[in-house]
Scaffold this motif. Sequence first.
Motif, PDB file in Angstrom:
ATOM      1  N   VAL A 164      -4.555   6.731   5.466  1.00  0.00           N
ATOM      2  CA  VAL A 164      -4.627   5.161   5.064  1.00  0.00           C
ATOM      3  C   VAL A 164      -3.220   4.899   4.669  1.00  0.00           C
ATOM      4  O   VAL A 164      -2.862   3.818   5.220  1.00  0.00           O
ATOM      5  CB  VAL A 164      -5.610   5.132   3.575  1.00  0.00           C
ATOM      6  N   LEU A 165      -2.427   5.814   3.865  1.00  0.00           N
ATOM      7  CA  LEU A 165      -1.036   5.172   3.728  1.00  0.00           C
ATOM      8  C   LEU A 165      -0.037   5.075   4.725  1.00  0.00           C
ATOM      9  O   LEU A 165       0.772   4.029   4.857  1.00  0.00           O
ATOM     10  CB  LEU A 165      -0.478   5.959   2.766  1.00  0.00           C
ATOM     11  N   THR A 166      -0.394   5.669   5.834  1.00  0.00           N
ATOM     12  CA  THR A 166       0.545   5.497   7.016  1.00  0.00           C
ATOM     13  C   THR A 166       0.276   4.400   7.810  1.00  0.00           C
ATOM     14  O   THR A 166       1.129   4.149   8.734  1.00  0.00           O
ATOM     15  CB  THR A 166       0.604   6.872   7.885  1.00  0.00           C
ATOM     16  N   GLN A 167      -0.835   3.778   7.506  1.00  0.00           N
ATOM     17  CA  GLN A 167      -1.287   2.705   8.483  1.00  0.00           C
ATOM     18  C   GLN A 167      -1.558   1.403   7.676  1.00  0.00           C
ATOM     19  O   GLN A 167      -1.722   0.559   8.129  1.00  0.00           O
ATOM     20  CB  GLN A 167      -2.569   3.170   9.338  1.00  0.00           C
ATOM     21  N   ALA A 168      -1.222   1.481   6.611  1.00  0.00           N
ATOM     22  CA  ALA A 168      -1.663   0.199   5.518  1.00  0.00           C
ATOM     23  C   ALA A 168      -0.602  -0.833   5.837  1.00  0.00           C
ATOM     24  O   ALA A 168       0.632  -0.688   5.999  1.00  0.00           O
ATOM     25  CB  ALA A 168      -1.250   0.793   4.133  1.00  0.00           C
ATOM     26  N   GLU A 169      -1.276  -1.983   6.191  1.00  0.00           N
ATOM     27  CA  GLU A 169      -0.657  -3.351   6.207  1.00  0.00           C
ATOM     28  C   GLU A 169      -1.393  -4.411   5.614  1.00  0.00           C
ATOM     29  O   GLU A 169      -2.734  -4.461   5.497  1.00  0.00           O
ATOM     30  CB  GLU A 169      -0.146  -3.488   7.419  1.00  0.00           C
ATOM     31  N   LYS A 208      -0.886   0.093  -4.477  1.00  0.00           N
ATOM     32  CA  LYS A 208      -0.549  -0.914  -5.582  1.00  0.00           C
ATOM     33  C   LYS A 208       1.021  -0.819  -5.890  1.00  0.00           C
ATOM     34  O   LYS A 208       1.661  -1.844  -5.990  1.00  0.00           O
ATOM     35  CB  LYS A 208      -1.354  -0.659  -6.854  1.00  0.00           C
ATOM     36  N   LYS A 209       1.484   0.358  -5.626  1.00  0.00           N
ATOM     37  CA  LYS A 209       2.753   0.466  -5.731  1.00  0.00           C
ATOM     38  C   LYS A 209       3.832  -0.272  -4.713  1.00  0.00           C
ATOM     39  O   LYS A 209       4.693  -0.707  -4.901  1.00  0.00           O
ATOM     40  CB  LYS A 209       3.303   2.033  -6.067  1.00  0.00           C
ATOM     41  N   GLU A 210       3.004   0.000  -3.526  1.00  0.00           N
ATOM     42  CA  GLU A 210       3.748  -1.003  -2.495  1.00  0.00           C
ATOM     43  C   GLU A 210       3.590  -2.359  -2.415  1.00  0.00           C
ATOM     44  O   GLU A 210       3.943  -3.137  -1.516  1.00  0.00           O
ATOM     45  CB  GLU A 210       3.038  -0.411  -1.208  1.00  0.00           C
ATOM     46  N   THR A 262      -5.515 -13.104   6.716  1.00  0.00           N
ATOM     47  CA  THR A 262      -4.847 -13.741   5.512  1.00  0.00           C
ATOM     48  C   THR A 262      -3.467 -13.376   5.733  1.00  0.00           C
ATOM     49  O   THR A 262      -3.347 -12.155   6.138  1.00  0.00           O
ATOM     50  CB  THR A 262      -5.374 -13.451   4.312  1.00  0.00           C
ATOM     51  N   ASN A 263      -2.502 -13.773   5.148  1.00  0.00           N
ATOM     52  CA  ASN A 263      -1.139 -13.530   5.161  1.00  0.00           C
ATOM     53  C   ASN A 263      -0.574 -12.836   3.736  1.00  0.00           C
ATOM     54  O   ASN A 263       0.294 -12.525   3.622  1.00  0.00           O
ATOM     55  CB  ASN A 263      -0.148 -14.759   5.400  1.00  0.00           C
ATOM     56  N   GLU A 264      -1.814 -12.827   2.984  1.00  0.00           N
ATOM     57  CA  GLU A 264      -1.606 -12.402   1.498  1.00  0.00           C
ATOM     58  C   GLU A 264      -1.524 -10.681   1.807  1.00  0.00           C
ATOM     59  O   GLU A 264      -2.008 -10.200   2.766  1.00  0.00           O
ATOM     60  CB  GLU A 264      -2.655 -12.541   0.503  1.00  0.00           C
ATOM     61  N   ASN A 265      -0.796 -10.058   0.674  1.00  0.00           N
ATOM     62  CA  ASN A 265      -0.610  -8.482   0.660  1.00  0.00           C
ATOM     63  C   ASN A 265      -2.196  -8.091   0.005  1.00  0.00           C
ATOM     64  O   ASN A 265      -1.931  -7.623  -1.008  1.00  0.00           O
ATOM     65  CB  ASN A 265       0.414  -8.168  -0.101  1.00  0.00           C
ATOM     66  N   ILE A 266      -2.994  -8.298   0.867  1.00  0.00           N
ATOM     67  CA  ILE A 266      -4.341  -7.481   0.411  1.00  0.00           C
ATOM     68  C   ILE A 266      -5.144  -6.692   1.408  1.00  0.00           C
ATOM     69  O   ILE A 266      -4.847  -7.160   2.683  1.00  0.00           O
ATOM     70  CB  ILE A 266      -5.182  -8.829  -0.099  1.00  0.00           C
ATOM     71  N   ILE A 267      -5.583  -5.553   0.990  1.00  0.00           N
ATOM     72  CA  ILE A 267      -6.373  -4.757   1.815  1.00  0.00           C
ATOM     73  C   ILE A 267      -7.880  -4.527   1.275  1.00  0.00           C
ATOM     74  O   ILE A 267      -7.953  -4.438   0.088  1.00  0.00           O
ATOM     75  CB  ILE A 267      -5.541  -3.279   1.757  1.00  0.00           C
ATOM     76  N   LEU A 277      -9.101   8.875  -3.626  1.00  0.00           N
ATOM     77  CA  LEU A 277      -9.192   7.318  -4.009  1.00  0.00           C
ATOM     78  C   LEU A 277      -7.950   7.005  -4.890  1.00  0.00           C
ATOM     79  O   LEU A 277      -7.210   6.236  -4.708  1.00  0.00           O
ATOM     80  CB  LEU A 277     -10.385   6.875  -4.536  1.00  0.00           C
ATOM     81  N   PRO A 278      -7.889   7.895  -6.026  1.00  0.00           N
ATOM     82  CA  PRO A 278      -6.932   7.501  -7.132  1.00  0.00           C
ATOM     83  C   PRO A 278      -5.623   7.526  -6.477  1.00  0.00           C
ATOM     84  O   PRO A 278      -4.692   6.521  -6.848  1.00  0.00           O
ATOM     85  CB  PRO A 278      -6.920   8.601  -8.185  1.00  0.00           C
ATOM     86  N   THR A 279      -5.264   8.266  -5.740  1.00  0.00           N
ATOM     87  CA  THR A 279      -3.703   8.468  -5.199  1.00  0.00           C
ATOM     88  C   THR A 279      -3.611   7.212  -4.126  1.00  0.00           C
ATOM     89  O   THR A 279      -2.682   6.679  -4.202  1.00  0.00           O
ATOM     90  CB  THR A 279      -3.527   9.701  -4.303  1.00  0.00           C
ATOM     91  N   ILE A 280      -4.592   6.916  -3.244  1.00  0.00           N
ATOM     92  CA  ILE A 280      -4.549   5.756  -2.576  1.00  0.00           C
ATOM     93  C   ILE A 280      -4.427   4.665  -2.967  1.00  0.00           C
ATOM     94  O   ILE A 280      -3.508   3.729  -2.844  1.00  0.00           O
ATOM     95  CB  ILE A 280      -5.822   5.860  -1.388  1.00  0.00           C
ATOM     96  N   ILE A 281      -5.140   4.321  -4.244  1.00  0.00           N
ATOM     97  CA  ILE A 281      -4.996   2.992  -4.791  1.00  0.00           C
ATOM     98  C   ILE A 281      -3.751   2.884  -5.578  1.00  0.00           C
ATOM     99  O   ILE A 281      -3.004   1.932  -5.635  1.00  0.00           O
ATOM    100  CB  ILE A 281      -6.263   3.179  -5.861  1.00  0.00           C
ATOM    101  N   LYS A 282      -3.242   3.974  -6.329  1.00  0.00           N
ATOM    102  CA  LYS A 282      -1.990   3.755  -6.962  1.00  0.00           C
ATOM    103  C   LYS A 282      -0.745   3.671  -6.058  1.00  0.00           C
ATOM    104  O   LYS A 282       0.208   2.898  -6.308  1.00  0.00           O
ATOM    105  CB  LYS A 282      -1.948   4.989  -7.863  1.00  0.00           C
ATOM    106  N   SER A 283      -0.879   4.274  -4.897  1.00  0.00           N
ATOM    107  CA  SER A 283      -0.035   4.092  -3.807  1.00  0.00           C
ATOM    108  C   SER A 283       0.407   2.806  -3.404  1.00  0.00           C
ATOM    109  O   SER A 283       1.260   2.233  -3.181  1.00  0.00           O
ATOM    110  CB  SER A 283       0.020   5.347  -2.939  1.00  0.00           C
TER     111      SER A 283
END
Length: 236
Positions: free
Chosen positions: A192-197, A222-224, A49-54, A214-220
């Motif tokens: 997670v955060l350095t490879q997320a797309e 979402k912020k992106e 998908t081209n949506e911004n979803i992980i 998890l809390p930090t990953i999720i918030k980060s």
Amino acid sequence: MKIFYINKRKLYMIITLLCIIIVFIIFYNVYYKNSEETFKEDVFYKGNTNENIIAFACNVDWGNEYIPEMLSIFEEEEIKITYFVTGKWAEKNKDLLKEIYSHDHEIGNHGYSHENYGELGYEANMEGIKKCHEVLNETLDIECKYFAPPSGSFNDNTIKAAKDLNYDIIMWSIDTIDWRDDSTEDKIINRVLTQAEKSTIVLMHPTEETIKALPTIIKSLKKEGYSIGKVNQIIK
């Protein structure tokens, strides 16, 4: 000056040998190409998908003590993910499985037992996937369609068995490696955060360090600008 002559029999043998070599090369190239295409078509390392979803994929064969807190985190953040469970685990933990499913998380097939499916023949692959499917169907009345091979181990037999059972094979784009003793909260967050797309699949397990991360990953994420969801939301 010497002139070398090759009799007809030797000439015939040389031509035959050359023909065999040419046929072998053509067969090898065609087979290799088709095999490579099969892997591309039937195995998902990420969504399309081209949506911004992980997508979050949590493999479960142990770690019961961390699942309730994990569910609470996802509930608080209004996130639904995919849990891939083994059939053996599901049989022993039916109440916990039902609890996961009651939160509207997607349930996937992780094989009946946690073994290397890449070392198994077609029949054994078929049996492992089918047996887990039956346990999940009996417990939750669902028809799973995604299979995550334990340890990411699969071969052509796995692909054929999964396809014959109407399953897609799910791998991962980002491995938290959270099961390893040296995987700390910070390391998991960084992986997670350095490879997320968009359309990536994040592999995790129910561990203490994952719960912390998890809390930090999720918030980060979402912020992106990313949303977090199930595997079926990134495969169209």
